[in-house]
Design a protein around this motif. Structure first.
Motif, PDB file in Angstrom:
ATOM      1  N   LYS A 148       0.817  -1.224   0.000  1.00 31.08           N
ATOM      2  CA  LYS A 148       0.000   0.000   0.000  1.00 31.08           C
ATOM      3  C   LYS A 148       0.847   1.269   0.000  1.00 31.08           C
ATOM      4  CE  LYS A 148      -3.863  -2.356   0.348  1.00 31.08           C
ATOM      5  NZ  LYS A 148      -3.296  -3.716   0.351  1.00 31.08           N
ATOM      6  N   ARG A 149       2.076   1.190   0.466  1.00 31.01           N
ATOM      7  CA  ARG A 149       2.905   2.394   0.558  1.00 31.01           C
ATOM      8  C   ARG A 149       3.139   3.027  -0.805  1.00 31.01           C
ATOM      9  NH1 ARG A 149       9.139   0.317   1.256  1.00 31.01           N
ATOM     10  NH2 ARG A 149       8.941  -1.630   0.078  1.00 31.01           N
ATOM     11  N   TRP A 151       0.956   3.516  -3.064  1.00 28.55           N
ATOM     12  CA  TRP A 151      -0.097   4.486  -3.344  1.00 28.55           C
ATOM     13  C   TRP A 151       0.358   5.885  -2.923  1.00 28.55           C
ATOM     14  CZ3 TRP A 151      -3.036   3.365  -6.909  1.00 28.55           C
ATOM     15  CH2 TRP A 151      -3.865   2.256  -6.976  1.00 28.55           C
ATOM     16  N   TYR A 152       1.029   5.942  -1.790  1.00 27.58           N
ATOM     17  CA  TYR A 152       1.460   7.241  -1.270  1.00 27.58           C
ATOM     18  C   TYR A 152       2.661   7.766  -2.056  1.00 27.58           C
ATOM     19  CZ  TYR A 152      -1.785   5.826   2.283  1.00 27.58           C
ATOM     20  OH  TYR A 152      -2.938   5.414   2.910  1.00 27.58           O
ATOM     21  N   SER A 190      -9.986   0.849  -3.834  1.00 28.02           N
ATOM     22  CA  SER A 190      -8.943   0.868  -2.810  1.00 28.02           C
ATOM     23  C   SER A 190      -9.072   2.098  -1.911  1.00 28.02           C
ATOM     24  CB  SER A 190      -7.556   0.858  -3.463  1.00 28.02           C
ATOM     25  OG  SER A 190      -6.543   1.082  -2.509  1.00 28.02           O
ATOM     26  N   ARG A 191      -9.222   1.854  -0.639  1.00 30.56           N
ATOM     27  CA  ARG A 191      -9.329   2.942   0.333  1.00 30.56           C
ATOM     28  C   ARG A 191      -8.038   3.760   0.376  1.00 30.56           C
ATOM     29  NH1 ARG A 191      -8.100   2.933   5.910  1.00 30.56           N
ATOM     30  NH2 ARG A 191      -7.631   0.709   5.745  1.00 30.56           N
ATOM     31  N   HIS A 192      -6.913   3.072   0.263  1.00 27.34           N
ATOM     32  CA  HIS A 192      -5.624   3.772   0.340  1.00 27.34           C
ATOM     33  C   HIS A 192      -5.416   4.709  -0.850  1.00 27.34           C
ATOM     34  CE1 HIS A 192      -3.841   1.816   3.872  1.00 27.34           C
ATOM     35  NE2 HIS A 192      -4.543   0.752   3.502  1.00 27.34           N
TER      36      HIS A 192
END
Length: 512
Positions: A148-149, A151-152, A190-192
């Motif tokens: 998920k990182r 995404w950021y 995706s929430r992220h």
């Protein structure tokens, strides 16, 4: 194709060569390019935005000013971002299974094609290409690892792109279309993704708010571009430029597009490419606006050909030979490695006027590419203007304003002068310089720097008692050829008032 390891013994030497190109590939006679003077001056007026561009490039100029404001401190930014983009593209090739050969070919596109020219200049394109490549790199890492990182990381790259050039919005829209029409549409759940995009929006808000405060200068700038440059463009020219910019690497990036379409997990990238070109054409964009997508296409195509060459042993040396041979004639367009007259002779001998590569914004062919012609003549006009100013009696100097028609002239006069009093007197109502003119401006005499005399019906200039052409630039290969220094003396009491009123009205377009 499964990921491989980056071959740093290949990548790093080529990245170092890429970094050095802006310093070793430009002949010493060339100066900064017209726009670079503007961006440097923006750095001396830090803000959350400017009339022509977002602020990141200008913040880099601020750092350059801390380092002394020399040409090398300005050229370090395109050199650095070019090298970093090369490294990211090579890592992308490795992520798609490319080994040493594929990574080397990917690096060469930054040295032997249009990217070599782009990364000579301190312009928003260097951030644009860097950010687009970083966005795709983060999405590839997410798709391959599901961490998920990334995404950021994608959101951070998008913010960098937004603060560099607003064309990142075209890429983001194209990616959304690519996802929508493939199995990747599940990513919209995706929430992220939304958390990351929310953070990105918060980080972008200072510039958005600045745009709002200034009455959306981006829209004014786009309208001006449409009236002066974009109206000459056509979808056919846009498509032709896509093939021309990276011509020696055409079989590689086309293979990348094909590989994307024929591999379901990566089909969204192929659709993204087509959607991006479509959106840019609908927006009447220049051909080079799409350059940021090509590092990814080259990386994928190089990885594809590497895999194919496993059974065809001669394929790798054949492709590399063709790439290099086709690149050699293009080098004069990538690097101004010789004086202007020599470069002009090279272009004439090779009959490059038939290619359209010598066509300027005026839609006419010239002896030099426009960027090259825009890198000479600035110091000449700056020296002539400052010399004219210093020859004035002190009683005249203290009541004189130095007015430049164009931001390039104003930026060059400020950049080359070491006289603070002279610098402070230089103004222009062109571009962001308009916002920096003090409202209480007053004058009796005016040193005019521009191509043509003011119009006969110009309200302000008709209030001077006399005008005298003091000097001009005589450099036929320079785009500044014919720029004049004209002294307007003894204005009546109405001139300053008219100028202040006119400038205030111009500024009102950028005020709420």
């Amino acid at each position: 194709m499964h990921p491989t390891n980056p071959r740093w013994k290949i990548i790093l030497p080529l990245a170092i060569l890429k970094f050095l190109l802006p310093f070793i590939g430009i002949h010493a006679v060339y100066e900064l390019q017209r726009d670079e003077y503007l961006y440097y001056q923006q750095g001396l007026h830090p803000a959350w935005g400017y009339l022509e561009n977002p602020p990141l490039l200008s913040w880099m100029a601020t750092i350059s000013s801390w380092l002394g404001g020399s040409e090398w401190s300005i050229k370090t930014w395109p050199a650095l971002l070019g090298a970093l983009t090369l490294i990211m593209a090579c890592i992308l090739a490795a992520r798609w299974g490319g080994k040493a050969w594929a990574q080397a070919v990917t690096a060469l596109v930054f040295i032997l094609a249009a990217f070599a020219r782009v990364h000579l200049l301190f312009q928003p394109n260097i951030i644009d290409i860097f950010a687009w490549t970083a966005c795709i790199w983060m999405l590839v890492l997410f798709q391959q690892t599901r961490q998920k990182r990334y995404w950021y990381g994608f959101a951070a790259a998008a913010v960098v792109g937004f603060y560099g050039k607003y064309t990142i919005l075209f890429l983001l829209a194209a990616i959304a279309i690519g996802w929508l029409f493939t199995s990747q549409r599940k990513l919209f759940l995706s929430r992220h993704l939304y958390i990351a995009l929310g953070i990105a929006l918060l980080l972008a808000l200072p510039n958005i708010y600045w745009q709002y405060q200034q009455n959306w200068p981006l829209l004014h700038h786009m309208q001006e571009l449409q009236e002066t440059q974009l109206k000459f463009l056509s979808p056919l020219n846009f498509i032709a430029e896509q093939f021309l910019y990276l011509l020696p690497f055409l079989p590689i990036w086309l293979a990348g597009v094909a590989w994307f379409f024929f591999n379901a997990p990566w089909r969204w990238m192929g659709i993204t490419f087509i959607a991006l070109l479509t959106l840019l054409m609908l927006g009447s964009a220049k051909g080079y606006y799409a350059l940021g997508i090509y590092p990814s296409l080259i990386a994928a195509g190089a990885a594809f050909w590497q895999k194919r060459s496993a059974t065809i042993k001669w394929l790798q040396p054949a492709i590399l030979t063709v790439v290099i041979l086709l690149s050699l004639p293009m080098i004069p367009f990538l690097l101004p490695f010789a004086p202007p007259a020599t470069m002009a002779n090279i272009f004439k001998t090779m009959q490059f006027e038939k290619t359209g590569l010598l066509r300027w914004e005026d839609q006419k062919d010239h002896p030099l590419p426009q960027d090259y012609a825009d890198m000479i003549g600035w110091k000449a006009i700056a020296d002539k203007a400052e010399k004219a100013f210093h020859q004035l009696p002190d009683s005249v100097k203290q009541h004189t304003v130095v007015y430049c028609r164009h931001y390039g002239q104003a930026g060059a006069l400020k950049f080359y002068s070491r006289d603070k009093d002279f610098q402070d007197r230089v103004i222009s109502d062109n571009g962001s310089f308009l916002l920096w003119i003090k409202p209480e401006m007053d004058f009796r005499h005016l040193l005019f720097v521009g191509r043509n005399n003011p119009d006969a019906d110009d309200e302000v200039f008709n209030h001077f008692a006399s005008r005298q052409i003091l000097d001009s630039v005589n450099m036929p290969l320079s785009r500044q050829h014919g720029d004049k220094v004209i002294l307007f003396r003894d204005a009546d009491s109405v001139a300053s008032s008219l100028a202040r009123t006119g400038l205030a009205e111009m500024k009102l377009r950028f005020q709420r």
